[in-house]
Enzyme design. Structure first.
Site, PDB file in Angstrom:
ATOM      1  N   ASP A  64     -10.331  -7.703  -4.413  1.00  0.00           N
ATOM      2  CA  ASP A  64      -9.335  -8.605  -3.864  1.00  0.00           C
ATOM      3  C   ASP A  64      -8.362  -7.809  -3.009  1.00  0.00           C
ATOM      4  OD1 ASP A  64      -8.238 -11.144  -3.532  1.00  0.00           O
ATOM      5  OD2 ASP A  64      -8.783 -11.647  -5.589  1.00  0.00           O
ATOM      6  N   ASP A  65      -7.315  -8.488  -2.504  1.00  0.00           N
ATOM      7  CA  ASP A  65      -6.406  -7.796  -1.591  1.00  0.00           C
ATOM      8  C   ASP A  65      -5.423  -6.881  -2.293  1.00  0.00           C
ATOM      9  OD1 ASP A  65      -7.593  -8.923   0.552  1.00  0.00           O
ATOM     10  OD2 ASP A  65      -6.310 -10.706   0.518  1.00  0.00           O
ATOM     11  N   CYS A  89      -9.142  -1.771  13.906  1.00  0.00           N
ATOM     12  CA  CYS A  89     -10.361  -2.218  13.219  1.00  0.00           C
ATOM     13  C   CYS A  89     -11.614  -1.581  13.793  1.00  0.00           C
ATOM     14  CB  CYS A  89     -10.505  -3.725  13.337  1.00  0.00           C
ATOM     15  SG  CYS A  89      -9.100  -4.571  12.634  1.00  0.00           S
ATOM     16  N   GLY A 148      -6.608   1.901  -4.599  1.00  0.00           N
ATOM     17  CA  GLY A 148      -5.767   2.743  -3.771  1.00  0.00           C
ATOM     18  C   GLY A 148      -5.934   2.409  -2.314  1.00  0.00           C
ATOM     19  N   HIS A 149      -5.726   3.397  -1.471  1.00  0.00           N
ATOM     20  CA  HIS A 149      -5.772   3.172  -0.041  1.00  0.00           C
ATOM     21  C   HIS A 149      -6.326   4.411   0.649  1.00  0.00           C
ATOM     22  CE1 HIS A 149      -4.631   1.154   3.626  1.00  0.00           C
ATOM     23  NE2 HIS A 149      -4.130   2.295   4.050  1.00  0.00           N
ATOM     24  N   THR A 150      -7.317   4.220   1.521  1.00  0.00           N
ATOM     25  CA  THR A 150      -7.955   5.360   2.181  1.00  0.00           C
ATOM     26  C   THR A 150      -7.875   5.215   3.686  1.00  0.00           C
ATOM     27  OG1 THR A 150      -9.529   5.347   0.376  1.00  0.00           O
ATOM     28  CG2 THR A 150     -10.068   6.732   2.223  1.00  0.00           C
ATOM     29  N   ASP A 198      11.804  16.785 -13.206  1.00  0.00           N
ATOM     30  CA  ASP A 198      10.714  17.736 -12.994  1.00  0.00           C
ATOM     31  C   ASP A 198      11.014  18.524 -11.731  1.00  0.00           C
ATOM     32  OD1 ASP A 198      10.181  15.511 -11.367  1.00  0.00           O
ATOM     33  OD2 ASP A 198       8.013  15.846 -11.411  1.00  0.00           O
ATOM     34  N   LYS A 200     -12.916   1.764  11.712  1.00  0.00           N
ATOM     35  CA  LYS A 200     -12.787   1.812  10.253  1.00  0.00           C
ATOM     36  C   LYS A 200     -13.721   2.860   9.644  1.00  0.00           C
ATOM     37  CE  LYS A 200     -11.085  -2.405   8.274  1.00  0.00           C
ATOM     38  NZ  LYS A 200     -11.323  -3.449   7.327  1.00  0.00           N
TER      39      LYS A 200
END
Ligand SMILES: Cc1cc2nc3c(=O)[nH]c(=O)nc-3n(C[C@H](O)[C@H](O)[C@H](O)COP(=O)(O)OP(=O)(O)OC[C@H]3O[C@@H](n4cnc5c(N)ncnc54)[C@H](O)[C@@H]3O)c2cc1C
Length: 767
Positions: free
Chosen positions: A462-463, A430, A553-555, A641, A433
């Site tokens: 939200d989460d 944390c 998404g997630h960064t 593909d 961040k």
């Protein structure tokens, strides 16, 4: 929905630049700057070049190309190579405007690019009068790159019209502009026609009372004599006020064009070549910068805009305040050194210096292995002058053809999206961040998403995403991500989204939503949020085109830029298309050419040519949507593909699940032009070895096939095409359908056969 964490990388982390220097247009002064950057990049600054052209035609050699003294290649500068060699980022697009106050550059078809310092070198325009702009027989000298092909097509059209004429006559060509470019061009085109034995008559028209204004009278006389000797008639003090196009009576050999002059006279002609120095590029009006009375950018002698904004300009586009200069390549080249000096000084907060124009040697090609020199009132002519010009021009080309050495490290202080910088240990957890405002700023700028990144579901942050199943009945999920291989985040975002969506299309699913996965290198908030914005704007563009939404998404922060998407699709009540289901007698169709893996490896080593890169990007940016729809319509049974495992690896998966064998005709496998040469030079993706190992014992290659062709089978693809199993008797029909829908690369590459005897007898035979 959007999570943000930090990943430490053993104390050394990659970082984003502190500031951005953006060059608009690849004019000569900018080429100088890019070359200097290779040796001494400004620490903490990223260099970006925005240019619609990847291959630049050197104007000094164009007359030689048209005269047949050089090949077109000999006069071309490969801009991606030069930028790669200098660790400069290249954005291949046209600039459409600038806002100097908010420091952004608007670019066609993509989000704007921010800058701290910008420079403009976009040249000048022959400024065709609006009345003639759409007439195909009136040919502008610019863009230089395709001038010869435009001229050649126009000559062919005139000649085919004259083929039906009963009155045979030479093609009439009128060249507008008696400056250096117009004179050189008239003589070069005369050679062009003679070499092809096409009878032609030329007229050179100049609005001033003399050609070659500013040159010595001796040089003007010599040029006039040469033009006369070569059958080029001359009309001075004549401005063209209009060109009338009328469908002529071709059987009578009439002219298509009637050119009207200021004095009321009219001249019939077949073609008009517009080679006037003219005026500013239309873009100049949209740069928000002060201009002179002709519309060129007004700059101080330091080349900085008189507005005081951190914007410089050089070459034809710039007018030096109180110091009018002829628009000549020589000044554009010489200003390069001053531009580089002053941009360095700007970043170092040192005083700027002034450009002091000097007289210069002018060398004009006469198109026949001779040239004319003009220097300080002196004039010389002959084949020795051509040799002199030739040596100077070749040296200039050579200077701009720096091939990056393989696996070269960027220079000290060079900073790109993935450039390494040394820094102290980064915190994890944390305590370190990425600022939430990075995310908020980036998302807030995206159209079609909320700051929470959600549409079609609950909008408040939200989460996790709560998907409205009524609106989004989701059946199929997939995820894909990889390190960025281009220093262009918008294109990387598009490619990553297309790559992930391809899994859905291959399964016969309709994409409905996706989440982004991004690892950003450390950097300032401004740089991180800009990078994230460009990536997501690219991804969102493709999601939207596919009918899907961005669901957050997630960064994370980490050592290198990684980008990908987790995507979800809906089958709309149909059965998914699977890899299995192949039966003997079927044919295999591949919808895109292979070779992307080698091209990506070559990008990493700085070994890719402009043409090969452009072709690879074209295919990576082609969605598999229409191929998938065509496959569904045509009753295709089995689909996959082609991505990381290469054609061989993905085909083996299909064969194993269907328990059949396949025969591939290697010469039918489509490939990106230029990739055979990369394979011949030993350039392979790092996955090549693993892909070959995977296929061991399952692939039989007919003796005598070239290794540079066989390598194609193990080449991993990013955003590769679909591999379709189709009924053998419908294969050609399906290929035609695919090509009609835009998948021009589609080919039948092989057939399905019965497996060999014994368990696990399935394999690929390559012939
Ligand atoms: C046939 C011919 C022969 C010539 N011979 C000579 C000679 O022998 N000696 C001499 O001194 N001069 C010569 N000139 C003039 C010389 O070419 C120009 O003066 C010189 O090219 C100007 O250089 P520049 O750097 O300002 O721009 P350019 O060389 O014109 O480069 C401008 C670049 O900006 C790009 N650009 C344009 N619009 C945009 C946009 N919207 N976004 C991004 N990029 C954009 C263009 O594509 C181009 O690559 C000749 C010109 C011609 C046409």
């Amino acid at each position: 929905m959007w999570g943000v964490i930090v990943v430490t990388m053993g104390g050394e982390v990659t970082g984003l630049p502190q500031q951005d220097l953006v060059l608009v247009g690849a004019g000569y002064a900018h080429l100088h700057l890019v070359r200097q950057w290779r040796m001494a990049p400004i620490p903490g600054v990223r260099l970006t070049v925005v240019s619609p052209d990847r291959e630049l035609t050197y104007s000094g050699m164009l007359p030689g190309v048209l005269s047949g003294l050089y090949s077109a290649d000999a006069a071309t500068i490969d801009l991606p190579q030069l930028c790669l060699a200098s660790s400069a980022r290249l954005i291949s697009a046209a600039v459409t405007g600038m806002d100097p106050d908010s420091r952004i550059i608007r670019v066609e078809g993509r989000p704007p690019i921010p800058f701290d310092v910008a420079s403009i070198a976009i040249g000048s325009s022959p400024c065709l009068p609006p009345a003639v702009a759409g007439v195909s027989e009136v040919i502008s000298i610019k863009p230089l790159g395709d001038f010869e092909s435009r001229f050649s097509a126009a000559v062919s059209a005139v000649r085919s019209r004259m083929a039906v004429a009963t009155h045979d006559r030479p093609v009439e060509i009128l060249v507008v502009g008696g400056g250096a470019a117009g004179c050189e061009l008239a003589l070069a085109l005369e050679r062009w026609m003679v070499r092809r034995r096409f009878p032609a008559r030329f007229l050179l028209v100049e609005s001033q009372n003399t050609i070659l204004r500013g040159y010595s009278s001796r040089t003007v006389e010599r040029m006039q004599r040469e033009l006369r000797a070569r059958g080029v008639a001359l009309r001075v003090s004549q401005s063209i006020v209009g060109v009338d196009r009328r469908e002529p009576d071709s059987s009578a050999g009439e002219f298509l064009l009637k050119v009207q002059f200021e004095d009321g006279s009219v001249q019939g002609t077949d073609l008009v070549i517009w080679a006037t120095g003219g005026g500013p590029m239309p873009l100049v009006e949209h740069l928000g910068l002060p201009r002179d009375d002709r519309g060129f950018l007004l700059v101080q002698k330091s080349l900085q805009s008189i507005s005081g904004a951190p914007v410089f300009a050089a070459g034809d586009v710039a007018s030096l305040l109180g110091c009018p200069l002829p628009r000549a390549g020589v000044h554009a080249v010489r200003q390069g050194a001053m531009l580089w000096n002053n941009i360095q000084h700007w970043f170092q907060r040192q005083p700027l210096r002034e450009y002091r124009p000097r007289g210069f040697l002018s060398l004009l090609s006469l198109g026949n292995g001779r040239a004319l020199a003009d220097l300080a009132g002196w004039s010389f002519e002959g084949s020795w002058v051509w040799k002199w010009k030739d040596a100077i021009d070749r040296r200039f080309l050579q200077m701009n053809r720096i091939a990056p050495s393989p696996l070269e490290e960027p220079g000290p202080g060079a900073t790109g999206e993935g450039g390494r910088v040394s820094s102290g240990m980064r915190c994890s957890g944390c305590g370190s961040k990425v600022s939430a405002s990075v995310l908020k700023t980036a998302l807030g700028r995206l159209e079609g998403t909320t700051a929470g990144g959600i549409q079609g579901s609950r909008r408040s942050p939200d989460d996790a995403v709560v998907v409205d199943r009524e609106k989004f009945p989701v059946d199929v999920f997939s995820v894909d991500f990889f390190p960025a291989f281009l220093d262009d985040p918008y294109l990387m975002g598009r490619i990553a989204a297309l790559h992930a969506l391809s899994d859905l299309w291959a399964m016969g699913a309709r994409p409905v939503g996706g989440q982004a996965l991004v690892t950003l290198p450390p950097g300032t908030e401004r740089q991180q949020s800009e990078l994230l914005y460009q990536l997501l704007a690219g991804g969102l563009h493709e999601l939207k085109s596919a009918g899907a939404e961005l669901w957050g998404g997630h960064t994370t922060e980490g050592g290198e830029l990684l980008v990908g998407f987790s995507v979800a699709g809906c089958l709309d009540g149909t059965a998914p298309l699977l890899k299995s289901g192949l039966v003997p007698g079927q044919s295999l169709i591949l919808t895109k050419p292979l070779g992307v893996g080698a091209v990506v490896a070559a990008i990493g080593q700085g070994q890719v040519s402009a043409g090969t890169l452009a072709e690879a990007l074209h295919w990576m940016l082609r969605s598999n949507a229409s191929a998938a729809r065509a496959a569904r319509q045509s009753g295709v049974t089995s689909v996959t593909d082609v991505t990381g495992f290469g054609l061989a690896g993905h085909l083996l998966e299909m064969l194993e699940s269907s328990q059949v064998s396949a025969r591939l005709q290697l010469q039918n496998v489509p490939r990106i032009g230029g990739c055979r040469e990369l394979f011949e030079r030993g350039i392979r993706s790092s996955l090549d070895a693993a892909n070959r190992k995977r296929a061991e014992g399952r692939i039989e290659v007919t003796a005598g096939l070239a290794e540079s062709d066989v390598a194609l089978l193990f080449d991993p693809q990013t955003s590769g095409g679909l591999l379709l199993g189709v009924p053998g008797d419908q294969a050609q029909q399906i290929v035609t359908l695919l090509r009609q829908k835009g998948d021009e690369g589609a080919c039948v590459v092989g057939v399905i056969e019965s497996p060999g005897s014994g368990p696990g007898g399935w394999r690929i035979r390559v012939e």
